[in-house]
Design an enzyme around this catalytic site. Structure first.
Site, PDB file in Angstrom:
ATOM      1  N   LEU A  14      20.170 -37.484  36.800  1.00 17.74           N
ATOM      2  CA  LEU A  14      18.736 -37.713  36.567  1.00 17.74           C
ATOM      3  C   LEU A  14      18.566 -38.631  35.367  1.00 17.74           C
ATOM      4  O   LEU A  14      18.120 -38.224  34.295  1.00 17.74           O
ATOM      5  CB  LEU A  14      18.011 -36.388  36.343  1.00 17.74           C
ATOM      6  CG  LEU A  14      17.440 -35.735  37.579  1.00 17.74           C
ATOM      7  CD1 LEU A  14      16.727 -34.443  37.237  1.00 17.74           C
ATOM      8  CD2 LEU A  14      16.506 -36.671  38.332  1.00 17.74           C
ATOM      9  N   HIS A  15      18.969 -39.862  35.541  1.00 15.56           N
ATOM     10  CA  HIS A  15      18.862 -40.878  34.501  1.00 15.56           C
ATOM     11  C   HIS A  15      18.307 -42.139  35.131  1.00 15.56           C
ATOM     12  O   HIS A  15      18.425 -42.340  36.341  1.00 15.56           O
ATOM     13  CB  HIS A  15      20.236 -41.158  33.871  1.00 15.56           C
ATOM     14  CG  HIS A  15      20.781 -39.965  33.163  1.00 15.56           C
ATOM     15  ND1 HIS A  15      20.374 -39.587  31.911  1.00 15.56           N
ATOM     16  CD2 HIS A  15      21.674 -39.030  33.552  1.00 15.56           C
ATOM     17  CE1 HIS A  15      21.004 -38.486  31.555  1.00 15.56           C
ATOM     18  NE2 HIS A  15      21.800 -38.123  32.539  1.00 15.56           N
TER      19      HIS A  15
END
Length: 94
Positions: A14-15
């Site tokens: 989740l970047h």
């Protein structure tokens, strides 16, 4: 309060782009949605900084929860999103 647990599938976790796609989708649901890693503190799913601060990498199990009308449907849609490799998908929002 409905909950849904899902494993992050995006190769970068989740970047960057996957986080942006997830946060935008969460914000569009119209109800408060929270996300947490393991037994950690949950954070607002519509906050880019909070989601990035989770440090969720590929293979991390996260739990989503929501309250309000349509909570189950919102969680299902977001869980399905996180279960895909968003890094490998074409940009659809221009």
């Amino acid at each position: 309060m409905p909950e849904r647990t899902v494993v992050i599938a995006s190769s970068s976790g989740l970047h960057a782009r996957p986080a942006k796609i997830f946060v935008q989708a969460a914000a569009k649901q119209g109800i408060p949605i929270r996300i947490r890693v393991g037994d950690g503190k949950s954070v607002p799913a519509n906050s880019m900084l909070a989601v990035l601060a989770l440090g969720a990498v590929r293979g991390t199990e996260v739990t989503l929860n929501a309250e309000g009308p349509g909570a189950d449907e919102a969680l299902a849609a977001l869980a399905e999103l996180l279960s895909r490799d968003l890094d490998a998908e074409e940009t659809v929002d221009g």
